[in-house]
Design a protein around this motif. Structure first.
Motif, mmCIF file in Angstrom:
data_model
loop_
_atom_site.group_PDB
_atom_site.id
_atom_site.type_symbol
_atom_site.label_atom_id
_atom_site.label_comp_id
_atom_site.label_asym_id
_atom_site.label_seq_id
_atom_site.Cartn_x
_atom_site.Cartn_y
_atom_site.Cartn_z
ATOM 1 N N ILE A 155 0.913 -1.158 -0.111
ATOM 2 C CA ILE A 155 0.023 0.054 0.048
ATOM 3 C C ILE A 155 0.802 1.278 0.059
ATOM 4 C CG2 ILE A 155 -1.559 1.300 1.429
ATOM 5 C CD1 ILE A 155 -2.927 -1.238 2.411
ATOM 6 N N GLY A 156 0.464 2.326 -0.790
ATOM 7 C CA GLY A 156 1.143 3.556 -0.673
ATOM 8 C C GLY A 156 0.259 4.426 0.117
ATOM 9 N N VAL A 157 0.838 5.598 0.698
ATOM 10 C CA VAL A 157 0.224 6.452 1.574
ATOM 11 C C VAL A 157 0.875 7.669 1.298
ATOM 12 C CG1 VAL A 157 1.456 5.891 3.676
ATOM 13 C CG2 VAL A 157 -0.790 6.903 3.688
ATOM 14 N N LEU A 158 0.067 8.820 1.309
ATOM 15 C CA LEU A 158 0.386 9.945 1.050
ATOM 16 C C LEU A 158 -0.367 11.110 1.829
ATOM 17 C CD1 LEU A 158 -1.600 11.909 -1.383
ATOM 18 C CD2 LEU A 158 -0.429 10.323 -2.783
ATOM 19 N N THR A 159 0.073 12.276 1.963
ATOM 20 C CA THR A 159 -0.709 13.596 2.481
ATOM 21 C C THR A 159 -0.635 14.483 1.591
ATOM 22 O OG1 THR A 159 1.154 14.110 3.884
ATOM 23 C CG2 THR A 159 -0.588 12.809 4.937
ATOM 24 N N SER A 160 -1.828 15.365 1.385
ATOM 25 C CA SER A 160 -1.985 16.244 0.285
ATOM 26 C C SER A 160 -2.732 17.290 0.559
ATOM 27 C CB SER A 160 -2.384 15.631 -0.890
ATOM 28 O OG SER A 160 -2.564 16.574 -2.206
ATOM 29 N N GLY A 161 -2.632 18.767 0.001
ATOM 30 C CA GLY A 161 -3.313 19.851 0.412
ATOM 31 C C GLY A 161 -2.537 20.527 1.738
ATOM 32 N N GLY A 162 -3.606 21.271 2.204
ATOM 33 C CA GLY A 162 -3.072 21.873 3.407
ATOM 34 C C GLY A 162 -3.081 20.752 4.773
ATOM 35 N N ASP A 163 -2.025 21.064 5.474
ATOM 36 C CA ASP A 163 -1.885 20.084 6.345
ATOM 37 C C ASP A 163 -2.700 20.306 7.740
ATOM 38 O OD1 ASP A 163 -0.325 22.582 6.832
ATOM 39 O OD2 ASP A 163 0.042 21.898 8.876
ATOM 40 N N SER A 164 -2.828 19.203 8.388
ATOM 41 C CA SER A 164 -3.978 19.372 9.565
ATOM 42 C C SER A 164 -3.704 18.505 10.639
ATOM 43 C CB SER A 164 -5.475 18.964 9.190
ATOM 44 O OG SER A 164 -5.403 17.667 8.743
ATOM 45 N N PRO A 165 -3.757 18.766 12.049
ATOM 46 C CA PRO A 165 -3.261 18.098 12.990
ATOM 47 C C PRO A 165 -3.966 16.701 13.058
ATOM 48 C CG PRO A 165 -3.762 20.403 13.796
ATOM 49 C CD PRO A 165 -4.249 20.191 12.238
ATOM 50 N N GLY A 166 -3.330 15.556 13.059
ATOM 51 C CA GLY A 166 -3.673 14.374 13.198
ATOM 52 C C GLY A 166 -3.432 13.634 11.850
ATOM 53 N N MET A 167 -2.597 14.200 10.885
ATOM 54 C CA MET A 167 -2.359 13.667 9.626
ATOM 55 C C MET A 167 -1.319 12.541 10.187
ATOM 56 S SD MET A 167 -2.047 16.233 6.538
ATOM 57 C CE MET A 167 -3.388 16.553 5.460
ATOM 58 N N ASN A 168 -0.461 12.750 11.003
ATOM 59 C CA ASN A 168 0.643 11.955 11.426
ATOM 60 C C ASN A 168 -0.130 10.656 12.150
ATOM 61 O OD1 ASN A 168 3.154 12.973 10.356
ATOM 62 N ND2 ASN A 168 2.901 14.405 12.194
ATOM 63 N N ALA A 169 -0.952 11.015 12.785
ATOM 64 C CA ALA A 169 -1.813 9.700 13.390
ATOM 65 C C ALA A 169 -2.522 8.802 12.312
ATOM 66 C CB ALA A 169 -2.843 10.297 14.300
ATOM 67 N N ALA A 170 -2.941 9.651 11.260
ATOM 68 C CA ALA A 170 -3.591 8.556 10.262
ATOM 69 C C ALA A 170 -2.351 7.930 9.571
ATOM 70 C CB ALA A 170 -4.168 9.545 9.420
ATOM 71 N N ILE A 171 -1.284 8.540 9.210
ATOM 72 C CA ILE A 171 -0.223 7.694 8.649
ATOM 73 C C ILE A 171 0.278 6.460 9.421
ATOM 74 C CG2 ILE A 171 2.049 7.961 7.983
ATOM 75 C CD1 ILE A 171 1.897 10.933 7.545
ATOM 76 N N ARG A 172 0.253 6.774 10.707
ATOM 77 C CA ARG A 172 0.724 5.917 11.762
ATOM 78 C C ARG A 172 -0.402 4.602 11.569
ATOM 79 N NH1 ARG A 172 -0.816 4.765 16.990
ATOM 80 N NH2 ARG A 172 0.821 3.687 18.477
ATOM 81 N N ALA A 173 -1.355 4.986 11.781
ATOM 82 C CA ALA A 173 -2.922 3.904 11.483
ATOM 83 C C ALA A 173 -2.450 3.007 10.515
ATOM 84 C CB ALA A 173 -3.891 4.496 12.075
ATOM 85 N N VAL A 174 -2.268 3.764 9.175
ATOM 86 C CA VAL A 174 -2.488 3.118 7.913
ATOM 87 C C VAL A 174 -1.151 2.034 7.963
ATOM 88 C CG1 VAL A 174 -1.892 3.080 5.604
ATOM 89 C CG2 VAL A 174 -3.294 4.926 6.414
ATOM 90 N N ALA A 175 0.007 2.309 8.416
ATOM 91 C CA ALA A 175 1.094 1.673 8.479
ATOM 92 C C ALA A 175 0.963 0.617 9.353
ATOM 93 C CB ALA A 175 2.336 2.548 8.938
ATOM 94 N N ARG A 176 0.534 0.520 10.618
ATOM 95 C CA ARG A 176 0.434 -0.352 11.919
ATOM 96 C C ARG A 176 -0.624 -1.346 11.185
ATOM 97 N NH1 ARG A 176 2.560 1.223 16.785
ATOM 98 N NH2 ARG A 176 4.939 2.102 16.100
#
Length: 329
Positions: A11-32
């Motif tokens: 799976i690939g994962v990316l963040t795009s557009g304006g940043d928002s608090p919690g994006m890192n938590a979402a990246i972590r959840a996708v990976a884990r």
């Protein structure tokens, strides 16, 4: 059911557009969640720009450790005009094939989802969107990742401004983010006890603002605080101040634009939990064979919404809250 599980290796994962608090938590959840199902994860730096320009890196457990509490995005974000073109999206699709990526999780707002939807339709890429924007304007979910943090950041600042406004008997016009939507302005207006909250969704002319403020002055209020969404048709807080200061000479009319401070900071517990739920759900729905969908939470239950629906219109404000704000001011 197990028989319905689709075999996904990477799976690939990316963040795009304006940043928002919690994006890192979402990246972590996708990976884990992916690692839990023996799926490899590749992080794509700088959003669609990195997808086109081969900014790929394999993630592991260490890569996503100690990031759940951090604001911003460890994968970074960027705009990409090239991705708006068919040629740009073709380059992106080729890179996904080169790294043998079976599916893509895109974390962002409506612009992010529009790009993901086109990429999927044109090149058959399996995609799932995770809604992350402080504007909270995506339909198909009660709240978007980052909204609660931005709301509390704005409220904390407004509470402090209220203290100094009261001490000096000043009128403060506080501008919050919300170019097209007034979610932050409306809820911070209610929570802070502001005299007025001016929203892009509500047509409010300058003369009407003046009339409402004059009515409040008759109640002998010592200070006044108006929350203005940056996209309000009065032209924002600076222009509004220019238009009303002569009518309220008894006040020292001041403007405070909160700006990008609302995007930063550690995500609240609520945003961390929401991001964790949605990141893990994105992996699960891909394994179930879904694509071109967004995962959200409605009435505390996970919900899948087609991307074409999620990007078709903005989420409407709750008019009961608008009525409440009028009663309480």
């Amino acid at each position: 059911m197990a028989d319905d599980i689709v075999k996904i290796k990477t799976i690939g994962v990316l963040t795009s557009g304006g940043d928002s608090p919690g994006m890192n938590a979402a990246i972590r959840a996708v990976a884990r969640a992916a690692f839990h199902s023996n799926i490899n994860v590749i992080g794509i730096k700088h959003g669609y720009y990195g997808l086109i320009n081969d900014e790929f890196e394999k993630l592991d457990t260490h890569s996503v450790s100690n990031i759940i509490q951090r604001g911003g995005t460890t994968l970074k974000s960027a705009r990409s005009e090239e991705f708006r073109t068919e040629e740009g999206r073709a380059k992106a699709a080729e890179n996904l094939k080169k790294y043998e990526i079976d599916a893509l999780v895109t974390i962002g707002g409506d612009g992010t989802f529009t790009g993901a939807n086109k990429l999927s339709k044109e090149h058959g890429i399996n995609v799932v969107g995770v809604p992350a924007t402080i504007d909270n304007d995506i339909i198909g979910t009660d709240e978007t990742i980052g909204y609660d943090t931005a709301l509390n950041t704005a409220l904390d600042a407004i509470d402090k401004i209220r203290d100094t406004a009261d001490a000096h008997e000043r009128m403060f016009l506080v501008e919050v983010m919300g170019r097209d939507t007034g979610f932050i302005a409306l809820e911070t207006g209610i929570a802070s006890g502001a005299e007025l909250a001016l929203l892009p969704e509500e047509l409010t002319h300058v003369d009407e603002v003046k009339e409402q403020l004059h009515d409040m002055l008759k109640q002998q209020r010592r200070s006044s605080l108006v929350v203005v969404a940056e996209g309000d048709e009065t032209g924002g807080a600076m222009k509004l101040a220019d238009n009303i200061k002569d009518d309220f000479s008894q006040y020292d009319v001041r403007v405070c634009i909160l700006g990008h401070v609302q995007r930063g900071g550690a995500p609240t517990a609520r945003d961390r939990v929401l991001a964790s739920r949605l990141g893990a759900a994105a992996v699960n729905v891909l394994m179930e064979g879904h694509s071109e969908v967004m995962v959200g939470v409605v009435n505390n239950a996970l919900k899948i919404t087609p991307l074409r629906v999620a990007i078709s219109k903005k989420k409407a404000l709750d008019h009961t809250l608008i009525d409440l704000a009028r009663v309480l001011r």
